[in-house]
Design a protein around this motif. Structure first.
Motif, mmCIF file in Angstrom:
data_model
loop_
_atom_site.group_PDB
_atom_site.id
_atom_site.type_symbol
_atom_site.label_atom_id
_atom_site.label_comp_id
_atom_site.label_asym_id
_atom_site.label_seq_id
_atom_site.Cartn_x
_atom_site.Cartn_y
_atom_site.Cartn_z
ATOM 1 N N ILE A 159 0.837 -1.199 0.000
ATOM 2 C CA ILE A 159 0.000 0.000 0.000
ATOM 3 C C ILE A 159 0.874 1.252 0.000
ATOM 4 O O ILE A 159 0.617 2.201 -0.751
ATOM 5 C CB ILE A 159 -0.958 -0.014 1.212
ATOM 6 N N ILE A 160 1.921 1.264 0.786
ATOM 7 C CA ILE A 160 2.834 2.417 0.827
ATOM 8 C C ILE A 160 3.521 2.587 -0.517
ATOM 9 O O ILE A 160 3.620 3.705 -1.035
ATOM 10 C CB ILE A 160 3.858 2.242 1.967
ATOM 11 N N ARG A 161 3.984 1.490 -1.118
ATOM 12 C CA ARG A 161 4.635 1.565 -2.425
ATOM 13 C C ARG A 161 3.665 2.112 -3.476
ATOM 14 O O ARG A 161 4.024 2.972 -4.290
ATOM 15 C CB ARG A 161 5.109 0.168 -2.839
ATOM 16 N N ASN A 162 2.440 1.665 -3.473
ATOM 17 C CA ASN A 162 1.444 2.127 -4.440
ATOM 18 C C ASN A 162 1.156 3.617 -4.257
ATOM 19 O O ASN A 162 0.999 4.345 -5.238
ATOM 20 C CB ASN A 162 0.168 1.301 -4.320
ATOM 21 N N TRP A 163 1.057 4.066 -3.009
ATOM 22 C CA TRP A 163 0.820 5.492 -2.771
ATOM 23 C C TRP A 163 1.996 6.344 -3.246
ATOM 24 O O TRP A 163 1.805 7.409 -3.834
ATOM 25 C CB TRP A 163 0.539 5.757 -1.284
ATOM 26 N N ILE A 164 3.198 5.884 -3.010
ATOM 27 C CA ILE A 164 4.384 6.625 -3.464
ATOM 28 C C ILE A 164 4.412 6.684 -4.987
ATOM 29 O O ILE A 164 4.680 7.736 -5.573
ATOM 30 C CB ILE A 164 5.667 5.988 -2.883
ATOM 31 N N LEU A 165 4.141 5.581 -5.649
ATOM 32 C CA LEU A 165 4.089 5.578 -7.120
ATOM 33 C C LEU A 165 2.990 6.493 -7.642
ATOM 34 O O LEU A 165 3.178 7.219 -8.627
ATOM 35 C CB LEU A 165 3.884 4.154 -7.643
ATOM 36 N N LEU A 166 1.843 6.492 -6.989
ATOM 37 C CA LEU A 166 0.751 7.363 -7.402
ATOM 38 C C LEU A 166 1.137 8.829 -7.261
ATOM 39 O O LEU A 166 0.868 9.639 -8.162
ATOM 40 C CB LEU A 166 -0.505 7.059 -6.575
ATOM 41 N N ILE A 167 1.786 9.192 -6.179
ATOM 42 C CA ILE A 167 2.217 10.579 -5.973
ATOM 43 C C ILE A 167 3.244 10.992 -7.023
ATOM 44 O O ILE A 167 3.176 12.087 -7.583
ATOM 45 C CB ILE A 167 2.766 10.751 -4.543
ATOM 46 N N ILE A 168 4.178 10.108 -7.340
ATOM 47 C CA ILE A 168 5.182 10.416 -8.369
ATOM 48 C C ILE A 168 4.520 10.614 -9.728
ATOM 49 O O ILE A 168 4.851 11.545 -10.469
ATOM 50 C CB ILE A 168 6.249 9.302 -8.409
ATOM 51 N N VAL A 169 3.569 9.778 -10.069
ATOM 52 C CA VAL A 169 2.862 9.904 -11.353
ATOM 53 C C VAL A 169 2.070 11.208 -11.403
ATOM 54 O O VAL A 169 2.088 11.925 -12.409
ATOM 55 C CB VAL A 169 1.945 8.678 -11.585
ATOM 56 N N VAL A 170 1.386 11.555 -10.327
ATOM 57 C CA VAL A 170 0.599 12.800 -10.299
ATOM 58 C C VAL A 170 1.516 14.015 -10.430
ATOM 59 O O VAL A 170 1.201 14.964 -11.157
ATOM 60 C CB VAL A 170 -0.248 12.865 -9.007
ATOM 61 N N ILE A 171 2.654 14.012 -9.759
ATOM 62 C CA ILE A 171 3.602 15.127 -9.873
ATOM 63 C C ILE A 171 4.143 15.219 -11.298
ATOM 64 O O ILE A 171 4.254 16.306 -11.865
ATOM 65 C CB ILE A 171 4.740 14.971 -8.842
ATOM 66 N N GLY A 172 4.457 14.073 -11.911
ATOM 67 C CA GLY A 172 4.944 14.081 -13.298
ATOM 68 C C GLY A 172 3.912 14.635 -14.261
ATOM 69 O O GLY A 172 4.234 15.437 -15.147
ATOM 70 N N ILE A 173 2.669 14.223 -14.124
ATOM 71 C CA ILE A 173 1.600 14.740 -14.985
ATOM 72 C C ILE A 173 1.402 16.233 -14.761
ATOM 73 O O ILE A 173 1.205 16.996 -15.719
ATOM 74 C CB ILE A 173 0.296 13.955 -14.749
ATOM 75 N N SER A 174 1.484 16.683 -13.521
ATOM 76 C CA SER A 174 1.317 18.109 -13.208
ATOM 77 C C SER A 174 2.399 18.949 -13.872
ATOM 78 O O SER A 174 2.125 20.007 -14.437
ATOM 79 C CB SER A 174 1.355 18.329 -11.699
ATOM 80 N N ILE A 175 3.629 18.495 -13.818
ATOM 81 C CA ILE A 175 4.735 19.232 -14.454
ATOM 82 C C ILE A 175 4.546 19.272 -15.967
ATOM 83 O O ILE A 175 4.740 20.317 -16.604
ATOM 84 C CB ILE A 175 6.085 18.601 -14.067
ATOM 85 N N ALA A 176 4.141 18.161 -16.568
ATOM 86 C CA ALA A 176 3.917 18.120 -18.016
ATOM 87 C C ALA A 176 2.792 19.066 -18.423
ATOM 88 O O ALA A 176 2.903 19.795 -19.416
ATOM 89 C CB ALA A 176 3.612 16.694 -18.460
ATOM 90 N N LEU A 177 1.698 19.084 -17.677
ATOM 91 C CA LEU A 177 0.584 19.979 -18.011
ATOM 92 C C LEU A 177 0.964 21.444 -17.815
ATOM 93 O O LEU A 177 0.555 22.304 -18.601
ATOM 94 C CB LEU A 177 -0.641 19.632 -17.161
ATOM 95 N N PHE A 178 1.748 21.735 -16.805
ATOM 96 C CA PHE A 178 2.173 23.116 -16.572
ATOM 97 C C PHE A 178 3.044 23.621 -17.709
ATOM 98 O O PHE A 178 2.867 24.731 -18.196
ATOM 99 C CB PHE A 178 2.939 23.231 -15.247
ATOM 100 N N SER A 179 3.993 22.802 -18.153
ATOM 101 C CA SER A 179 4.912 23.256 -19.191
ATOM 102 C C SER A 179 4.243 23.343 -20.558
ATOM 103 O O SER A 179 4.582 24.215 -21.358
ATOM 104 C CB SER A 179 6.141 22.360 -19.254
ATOM 105 N N THR A 180 3.293 22.487 -20.864
ATOM 106 C CA THR A 180 2.654 22.536 -22.189
ATOM 107 C C THR A 180 1.447 23.459 -22.226
ATOM 108 O O THR A 180 1.051 23.901 -23.296
ATOM 109 C CB THR A 180 2.203 21.134 -22.634
ATOM 110 N N GLY A 181 0.868 23.767 -21.097
ATOM 111 C CA GLY A 181 -0.346 24.571 -21.080
ATOM 112 C C GLY A 181 -0.135 26.009 -20.669
ATOM 113 O O GLY A 181 -1.078 26.783 -20.615
#
Length: 121
Positions: free
Chosen positions: A3-25
């Protein structure tokens, strides 16, 4: 532990998507200037379009502002030269993530340097 590993992976994915949307939008203010600069005189009849949009006119000694979304843009400039012939220039403009710029049309049309400058308030 899973569960901890899944939450950490989810947070990393959300941060990556946020950075991509910020730079392209990110919206950039792009100022198109038709004023005398570095000895180049303003162009009498000139239109421009950004990313294939509608052509817009810029009068002599005036400045137009448009908003561009993303980092790379295609700028098309149409004008009449001294002989009255219609000419067209196309340039690719790549901006940094938080940059607003001024494009000087007389310098660009006459193949001068420094036709693209960062806009400072």
């Amino acid at each position: 532990m899973k569960i901890i590993r899944n939450w950490i992976l989810l947070i990393i994915v959300v941060i990556g998507i946020s950075i991509a949307l910020f730079s392209t939008g990110r919206l950039h203010n792009i100022y198109i200037e038709n004023k005398e600069k570095y000895g180049y005189l303003p162009i009498r009849e000139v239109t421009f379009s950004l990313d294939g949009g509608k052509d817009k006119k810029v009068k002599e000694n005036k400045r137009a502002v448009i908003e561009g979304k993303g980092r790379s843009h295609k700028l098309t400039i149409k004008y009449k030269d001294k002989n009255g012939e219609k000419k067209e220039i196309r340039r690719d403009v790549v901006l940094r993530m938080t940059e607003n710029v001024i494009i000087s049309l007389p310098v660009l049309i006459n193949n001068g340097e420094n036709w693209l400058e960062e806009f400072k308030k």
